[in-house]
Design a protein around this motif. Sequence first.
Motif, mmCIF file in Angstrom:
data_model
loop_
_atom_site.group_PDB
_atom_site.id
_atom_site.type_symbol
_atom_site.label_atom_id
_atom_site.label_comp_id
_atom_site.label_asym_id
_atom_site.label_seq_id
_atom_site.Cartn_x
_atom_site.Cartn_y
_atom_site.Cartn_z
ATOM 1 N N VAL A 11 0.894 -1.026 -0.447
ATOM 2 C CA VAL A 11 0.037 0.510 0.007
ATOM 3 C C VAL A 11 1.070 1.093 0.049
ATOM 4 O O VAL A 11 1.600 1.299 0.859
ATOM 5 C CB VAL A 11 -0.682 -0.255 0.846
ATOM 6 C CG1 VAL A 11 -1.584 1.095 1.430
ATOM 7 C CG2 VAL A 11 -2.142 -0.758 1.461
ATOM 8 N N VAL A 12 1.097 1.733 -1.001
ATOM 9 C CA VAL A 12 1.962 3.356 -1.575
ATOM 10 C C VAL A 12 1.132 4.343 -1.021
ATOM 11 O O VAL A 12 -0.083 5.028 -1.453
ATOM 12 C CB VAL A 12 2.050 3.552 -2.565
ATOM 13 C CG1 VAL A 12 2.629 5.061 -2.305
ATOM 14 C CG2 VAL A 12 3.419 2.203 -3.071
ATOM 15 N N GLY A 13 0.648 5.154 0.607
ATOM 16 C CA GLY A 13 0.276 5.661 1.173
ATOM 17 C C GLY A 13 -0.108 5.651 2.168
ATOM 18 O O GLY A 13 -1.138 4.712 2.531
ATOM 19 N N ALA A 14 0.181 6.310 3.436
ATOM 20 C CA ALA A 14 0.105 5.723 5.125
ATOM 21 C C ALA A 14 -0.469 6.967 5.394
ATOM 22 O O ALA A 14 -0.581 7.820 6.514
ATOM 23 C CB ALA A 14 1.258 5.951 5.897
ATOM 24 N N SER A 15 -2.550 7.425 4.497
ATOM 25 C CA SER A 15 -3.449 8.021 5.404
ATOM 26 C C SER A 15 -4.318 7.454 5.422
ATOM 27 O O SER A 15 -4.478 6.309 5.405
ATOM 28 C CB SER A 15 -2.883 9.936 4.468
ATOM 29 O OG SER A 15 -3.510 10.151 5.620
ATOM 30 N N LEU A 16 -5.328 8.302 5.263
ATOM 31 C CA LEU A 16 -6.627 7.846 5.763
ATOM 32 C C LEU A 16 -6.548 6.664 4.964
ATOM 33 O O LEU A 16 -6.536 5.858 5.471
ATOM 34 C CB LEU A 16 -7.870 8.707 5.558
ATOM 35 C CG LEU A 16 -9.118 8.143 6.498
ATOM 36 C CD1 LEU A 16 -9.630 7.448 7.552
ATOM 37 C CD2 LEU A 16 -9.745 9.024 5.954
ATOM 38 N N ALA A 17 -6.876 6.725 3.783
ATOM 39 C CA ALA A 17 -7.435 5.073 2.385
ATOM 40 C C ALA A 17 -6.291 4.504 2.443
ATOM 41 O O ALA A 17 -6.490 3.624 2.597
ATOM 42 C CB ALA A 17 -7.413 6.363 1.505
ATOM 43 N N GLY A 18 -4.976 4.643 2.877
ATOM 44 C CA GLY A 18 -3.766 3.833 3.144
ATOM 45 C C GLY A 18 -4.429 2.939 3.802
ATOM 46 O O GLY A 18 -4.135 1.230 4.457
ATOM 47 N N LEU A 19 -4.544 3.114 5.204
ATOM 48 C CA LEU A 19 -4.685 2.526 6.808
ATOM 49 C C LEU A 19 -5.886 2.021 6.590
ATOM 50 O O LEU A 19 -6.244 0.658 6.871
ATOM 51 C CB LEU A 19 -5.164 3.473 7.839
ATOM 52 C CG LEU A 19 -5.521 2.988 8.979
ATOM 53 C CD1 LEU A 19 -4.216 1.498 9.366
ATOM 54 C CD2 LEU A 19 -5.195 3.689 10.270
ATOM 55 N N ARG A 20 -7.216 2.429 6.102
ATOM 56 C CA ARG A 20 -8.150 1.267 5.943
ATOM 57 C C ARG A 20 -8.327 0.800 4.535
ATOM 58 O O ARG A 20 -8.626 -0.265 4.814
ATOM 59 C CB ARG A 20 -9.326 2.457 5.699
ATOM 60 C CG ARG A 20 -10.060 4.055 6.858
ATOM 61 C CD ARG A 20 -10.565 3.194 8.374
ATOM 62 N NE ARG A 20 -10.502 3.788 9.033
ATOM 63 C CZ ARG A 20 -9.548 4.228 10.116
ATOM 64 N NH1 ARG A 20 -9.118 3.363 10.328
ATOM 65 N NH2 ARG A 20 -9.750 4.757 11.274
ATOM 66 N N GLY A 21 -7.133 0.581 3.484
ATOM 67 C CA GLY A 21 -6.866 0.065 2.650
ATOM 68 C C GLY A 21 -6.665 -1.549 3.446
ATOM 69 O O GLY A 21 -7.109 -2.710 2.566
ATOM 70 N N ALA A 22 -5.435 -1.035 4.154
ATOM 71 C CA ALA A 22 -5.202 -1.948 4.509
ATOM 72 C C ALA A 22 -5.496 -2.799 5.924
ATOM 73 O O ALA A 22 -5.503 -4.259 5.410
ATOM 74 C CB ALA A 22 -3.313 -1.845 5.014
ATOM 75 N N GLU A 23 -6.549 -2.327 6.717
ATOM 76 C CA GLU A 23 -6.991 -2.797 6.723
ATOM 77 C C GLU A 23 -8.575 -3.909 6.456
ATOM 78 O O GLU A 23 -8.773 -5.294 6.976
ATOM 79 C CB GLU A 23 -7.701 -2.335 8.217
ATOM 80 C CG GLU A 23 -7.185 -0.984 8.954
ATOM 81 C CD GLU A 23 -8.170 -0.271 9.695
ATOM 82 O OE1 GLU A 23 -6.944 0.283 10.897
ATOM 83 O OE2 GLU A 23 -9.047 0.504 8.997
ATOM 84 N N ALA A 24 -9.108 -3.426 5.607
ATOM 85 C CA ALA A 24 -9.965 -3.903 4.347
ATOM 86 C C ALA A 24 -9.362 -5.529 4.064
ATOM 87 O O ALA A 24 -9.411 -5.995 3.811
ATOM 88 C CB ALA A 24 -10.557 -3.401 3.571
ATOM 89 N N LEU A 25 -8.312 -5.260 3.720
ATOM 90 C CA LEU A 25 -7.124 -6.443 3.155
ATOM 91 C C LEU A 25 -7.438 -7.616 4.242
ATOM 92 O O LEU A 25 -7.299 -8.717 3.849
ATOM 93 C CB LEU A 25 -5.739 -6.096 2.467
ATOM 94 C CG LEU A 25 -5.480 -5.390 1.322
ATOM 95 C CD1 LEU A 25 -3.914 -4.450 1.297
ATOM 96 C CD2 LEU A 25 -6.208 -6.081 0.511
ATOM 97 N N ARG A 26 -6.700 -7.580 5.775
ATOM 98 C CA ARG A 26 -6.545 -8.207 6.607
ATOM 99 C C ARG A 26 -8.412 -9.187 6.933
ATOM 100 O O ARG A 26 -8.428 -9.407 7.419
ATOM 101 C CB ARG A 26 -5.985 -7.333 7.649
ATOM 102 C CG ARG A 26 -4.884 -7.206 7.574
ATOM 103 C CD ARG A 26 -4.131 -9.067 7.405
ATOM 104 N NE ARG A 26 -2.399 -8.332 7.464
ATOM 105 C CZ ARG A 26 -1.071 -8.826 6.964
ATOM 106 N NH1 ARG A 26 -2.052 -9.605 6.174
ATOM 107 N NH2 ARG A 26 -0.311 -8.988 7.266
ATOM 108 N N ARG A 27 -9.038 -7.472 6.655
ATOM 109 C CA ARG A 27 -10.571 -7.826 7.190
ATOM 110 C C ARG A 27 -11.566 -9.185 6.376
ATOM 111 O O ARG A 27 -11.950 -9.686 5.754
ATOM 112 C CB ARG A 27 -11.983 -7.087 7.636
ATOM 113 C CG ARG A 27 -12.616 -6.923 7.869
ATOM 114 C CD ARG A 27 -13.139 -6.014 8.458
ATOM 115 N NE ARG A 27 -13.697 -4.449 7.473
ATOM 116 C CZ ARG A 27 -13.000 -3.448 7.337
ATOM 117 N NH1 ARG A 27 -11.636 -3.436 7.617
ATOM 118 N NH2 ARG A 27 -12.942 -2.261 5.997
#
Length: 439
Positions: A11-27
């Motif tokens: 995930v390139v980008g460690a702001s709101l979208a990056g964090l929530r995108g990473a969480e969605a992958l795990r979820r």
Amino acid sequence: MSIAETAGIVVVGASLAGLRGAEALRRNGYSGRLTVVGDEPYRPYDRPPLSKHVLSGELAPDATGLPELDTLDAQWRLGHAAVALDRAARTIRLANGTGLAYERLLIATGAQARPWPAASGGGLEGIFTLRGRDDAARLRTALAGGPARVLIVGAGLIGCEAASCCRDLGLPVTLVDPNPAPLARSLGTWIGSVVADCLRDAGVTFHAGAQVLRFAGDASGRVVRAHLADGRAVEADLVIVALGATRATDWLKGAGLMADAGGVTCDGACRVLGADGTPCPDIYAAGDVARWPNPLYGGRLMSVEHWGNAVAQAAHSGRNMLAPADDQRTYHHLPAFWSSQFGINIKAVGLSEGADAVAIVQGSRASRRFLAVYGRAGRSIAAVSFDQARWLPAYAEAITAGRAFPPIRDASDQGDYLALAPGFPPPRAASTLIEARHG
């Protein structure tokens, strides 16, 4: 370039979208290697408080961290921006020379404040932009020093919020904007004139229809005035440039993607398009940087710089990244934003661009407590409330359903209304770029 890590999802980008995108992958069941890259040295933080609570001193810049809602078990590569993408080799190069291999990639690099050109004084001391945590910290320190003359260039959401904050701090403020009213591009001049009245009542000197040509400095290199196109000069010892944002896409040059300063173009499933228009099955985008065809507005390409879109699109992209090719779901989103300024809570839903009519259906402009609905060709396309949000969810549903303008009649607190022209300035570009601040 040495490849420092084995492949996984990056995930390139460690702001709101990056964090929530990473969480969605795990979820959604991804258990492999997950790497989050950020150009700033901080874990993801919330941006809306920066132009409100941080500038006022109510909140410290380091107290804006976003909650992590899921256990990520991620590798964080912070403080080193991505500078290049090699799609053939499936690698990303960072500013420190490190290479990262990826199997799938989520682009969530967001946007960056549009700076003032150095050739016309942008390099002078005392000129600030406001986008990130460090920007807010520097500007807060400067405001706490009690500048005698604050000049804000740009009367969009950031400019108006900054003006409100400066007046709360007791600082003299001048606001300059080329449009006839504040927020004219998002609300039109008829509704924007209400904000103009708020500015003036708060003691802000507002120059509408005025354009700054250049800044001048003193012998030490500090800004002292702005020269306007009409020949006037505005004295200032602190300047806030609030001219919108450009999408963070420079690192994608040469990667063969449809990407420019307006964003990364995606298909309806948030898959990034190659230069030939073909979706890349291994690259997705979300948040401010993503430009996609929104079905709610006839498939019009849009890039939405709002908090809610960053969250929803990131979750949608994370889900699609793990789904098979025949189960790629289309992303639908109704834009929405909010702003707090001059003691008024402004909330809006929908896309007002292209509206040919606006009507106040609750309250009144005179009271500054009202709900206005925007229509286009007989359909409701957007609504905005000024301290009158009770019916806003109902209008959001009506806009999504494509109902008539205005769709709700005979409400208990609804009076007679008159549909008028919104008064939007001429468009700047053919594509839709919603540059409203996250809210």
